[in-house]
Design an enzyme around this catalytic site. Structure first.
Site, PDB file in Angstrom:
ATOM      1  NE  ARG A 132      -3.905  -2.032   1.819  1.00 21.10           N
ATOM      2  CZ  ARG A 132      -3.662  -3.293   2.510  1.00 21.10           C
ATOM      3  NH1 ARG A 132      -2.923  -3.464   2.989  1.00 21.10           N
ATOM      4  NH2 ARG A 132      -4.645  -4.352   2.389  1.00 21.10           N
ATOM      5  CG  HIS A 138       0.357  12.175 -26.681  1.00 23.69           C
ATOM      6  ND1 HIS A 138      -0.224  12.401 -25.545  1.00 23.69           N
ATOM      7  CD2 HIS A 138       1.602  11.741 -26.353  1.00 23.69           C
ATOM      8  CE1 HIS A 138       0.583  12.155 -24.383  1.00 23.69           C
ATOM      9  NE2 HIS A 138       1.677  11.828 -24.735  1.00 23.69           N
ATOM     10  CD  GLU A 193      -2.392  17.198 -16.227  1.00 25.48           C
ATOM     11  OE1 GLU A 193      -1.585  16.495 -15.943  1.00 25.48           O
ATOM     12  OE2 GLU A 193      -3.215  17.046 -17.191  1.00 25.48           O
ATOM     13  CG  HIS A 249       2.973  16.440 -24.202  1.00 27.40           C
ATOM     14  ND1 HIS A 249       3.915  17.781 -24.281  1.00 27.40           N
ATOM     15  CD2 HIS A 249       3.480  15.532 -23.656  1.00 27.40           C
ATOM     16  CE1 HIS A 249       4.808  17.311 -23.540  1.00 27.40           C
ATOM     17  NE2 HIS A 249       4.737  15.948 -23.215  1.00 27.40           N
ATOM     18  CE  LYS A 292       6.520  17.517 -13.951  1.00 27.44           C
ATOM     19  NZ  LYS A 292       6.360  16.109 -14.783  1.00 27.44           N
ATOM     20  CG  HIS A 297       7.220  11.163 -24.847  1.00 24.32           C
ATOM     21  ND1 HIS A 297       5.761  11.282 -25.205  1.00 24.32           N
ATOM     22  CD2 HIS A 297       7.525  12.308 -24.152  1.00 24.32           C
ATOM     23  CE1 HIS A 297       5.423  12.299 -24.477  1.00 24.32           C
ATOM     24  NE2 HIS A 297       6.420  12.712 -23.969  1.00 24.32           N
ATOM     25  CG  ASN A 349      -0.491  17.883 -20.836  1.00 24.26           C
ATOM     26  OD1 ASN A 349       0.352  17.007 -20.728  1.00 24.26           O
ATOM     27  ND2 ASN A 349      -1.718  17.902 -20.275  1.00 24.26           N
ATOM     28  CE  LYS A 377       0.214  13.940 -14.647  1.00 27.36           C
ATOM     29  NZ  LYS A 377      -0.182  14.138 -16.138  1.00 27.36           N
ATOM     30  CD  GLU A 403       8.789  16.489 -22.539  1.00 29.01           C
ATOM     31  OE1 GLU A 403       7.832  17.407 -22.200  1.00 29.01           O
ATOM     32  OE2 GLU A 403       7.978  15.598 -23.103  1.00 29.01           O
ATOM     33  NE  ARG A 419       1.494  17.352 -13.013  1.00 30.19           N
ATOM     34  CZ  ARG A 419       2.222  16.459 -12.171  1.00 30.19           C
ATOM     35  NH1 ARG A 419       1.709  16.414 -10.789  1.00 30.19           N
ATOM     36  NH2 ARG A 419       3.021  15.694 -12.429  1.00 30.19           N
TER      37      ARG A 419
END
Ligand SMILES: NC(=O)c1ccc[n+]([C@@H]2O[C@H](COP(=O)([O-])OP(=O)(O)OC[C@H]3O[C@@H](n4cnc5c(N)ncnc54)[C@H](O)[C@@H]3O)[C@@H](O)[C@H]2O)c1
Length: 380
Positions: A126, A256, A241, A252, A231, A271, A249, A148, A190, A245
């Site tokens: 946990r 993507h 987010e 992106h 960041k 990426h 993106n 994340k 990035e 936040r």
């Protein structure tokens, strides 16, 4: 190898606040830094075969000096490792080593290892202690910070995971010397992103200093520290987010779609390269919508081109699906409400904003224009 005092950037999250240490030669003091914050613990180091070959011995020696007993789990490199099967392997390795909740999972690798090991740390017993030692530029400036974690599902990228913040991030800028140049460039996209979102002086600084950032002098650590500050600010404001936040993106949505259109084939597009083309398209699209000046779009394209990154659709090798199919990838990726899409657009360098009502029809005409123009430009 210098072991000057590292730069420390704090991620302010109340009683879960943690430090990011940035500097060359940090691997040698990893054991001491971890033992100081998490005394009396044992650790499972999760890594990939490339990183293990270049740097595992140095990390193990350092952990031993800090009195930290370790088990090592080495996985194959590559995006495919972010899978349920590999997650099970990591979970099993951690349990087999009889680690307790207070012990540590250490992610030692790029974003793939960070996302997978972080997810395992978030769910075993946990939630175990988690430390990130990112070894790719992308991981040092982006994925290791912010909590994340996750894996891919056969139905899409990053669809399964949890938020689980690390207790410490150690970014040794010297380990980037063994990173393949293409991966370094992809991470650089990035890095430049933070300038393009809301730090125009940082973008101007990168335009002047990028050669030194690539070469590995003090400018490299300086740039990584600035990216981590950017960041950390966003994460402290909006950990889950629900608000800005999402600015991270930038580039992106188009990126993507292009990754999906190339079936995530890393030999065609990785990426960060998708993000580079995506950012150039976001600036070009903003200029088409009369939000930003065409000069800003040209400036972004020219910098990406200067560092050797792809910046237009025609830079992707091989055939691509047409504009309608690209739009379908975008709408698949996002909620479309009454034909309107959410995009990160911009009013100029460092002036990105969240636009919630971009008509899908505008996106389609922009893509059609770009796609056909750029197909014409494609070298034969
Ligand atoms: N969690 C987040 O917030 C977040 C943010 C951005 C990206 N990501 C994820 O990050 C992943 C991409 O990360 P990445 O670009 O680091 O990919 P990666 O982990 O696959 O690393 C890229 C390649 O570089 C190699 N490598 C890494 N460090 C090295 C070193 N020091 N020397 C030699 N080789 C080295 C790896 O073995 C791999 O082959 C994607 O899965 C993406 O979804 C997550």
């Amino acid at each position: 190898m210098s072991i000057d005092a590292p730069v420390v950037v704090e991620v302010g999250l109340g009683d879960r606040t943690y430090d990011i240490l940035i500097g060359s030669g940090l691997l040698a003091r990893a054991g001491a830094e971890i033992a100081r914050r998490l005394p009396g613990t044992r650790a499972a180091v999760v890594t990939d075969a490339n990183v293990a070959a270049a740097h595992l011995a140095a990390l193990q020696a350092s952990l031993e000096t800090g009195g930290i007993q370790t088990a090592v789990i080495t996985l194959p490199p590559g995006e495919k490792t972010k899978s349920f099967a590999r997650l099970e392997e990591v979970v099993d390795g951690v349990l087999a080593a009889k680690l307790e909740r207070g012990d540590i999972v250490i992610a030692f690798g790029g974003g793939v290892i960070g996302d997978l090991a972080g997810f395992a740390a978030g769910i075993v017993r946990r939630g175990m202690n988690f430390v990130q030692i990112p070894t790719s530029l992308l991981a040092q400036v982006d994925s290791s910070v912010g909590g994340k974690t996750g894996i891919n599902s056969p139905r899409g990228k990053n669809l399964v995971g949890v938020f689980h913040q690390p207790k410490l991030v150690l970014a040794d800028t010297g380990v980037l010397d063994t990173l393949p140049i293409r991966e370094f460039r992809a991470g650089y996209a990035e890095l430049a992103k933070y300038g393009l979102i809301d730090r125009p002086e940082f973008f101007a600084w990168l335009e002047k200093n990028w050669v030194q950032v690539f070469a590995g002098g003090p400018e490299r650590a300086q740039a990584i520290a600035e990216a981590c500050r950017a960041k950390a600010d966003v994460v402290a404001r909006d950990e889950f987010e629900t608000g800005d936040r999402a600015l991270l993106n930038l580039g992106h949505t188009f990126g993507h779609a292009l990754e999906a259109a190339t079936q995530y084939d890393g030999s065609r597009l990785v990426h960060g390269e998708g993000v580079a083309i995506g950012m150039a398209l976001a600036y070009r699209f903003s200029s088409r919508l009369n939000l930003a000046s065409p000069d800003d779009a040209a400036r972004v394209e020219s910098h990406l081109r200067a560092v050797g990154l792809p910046w237009r659709i025609a830079d992707i090798p091989g055939e691509l699906p047409d504009a309608e199919a690209l739009l379908a990838f975008i709408t698949q990726d996002k909620k479309v409400s009454r034909g309107a899409l959410t995009f990160i657009l911009t009013r100029g360098i460092g002036q990105a904003f969240i636009a919630k009502d971009v008509p899908a029809s505008e996106v389609l005409s922009f893509l059609t224009e770009n796609h056909s123009d750029q197909q014409k430009m494609r070298p034969r």
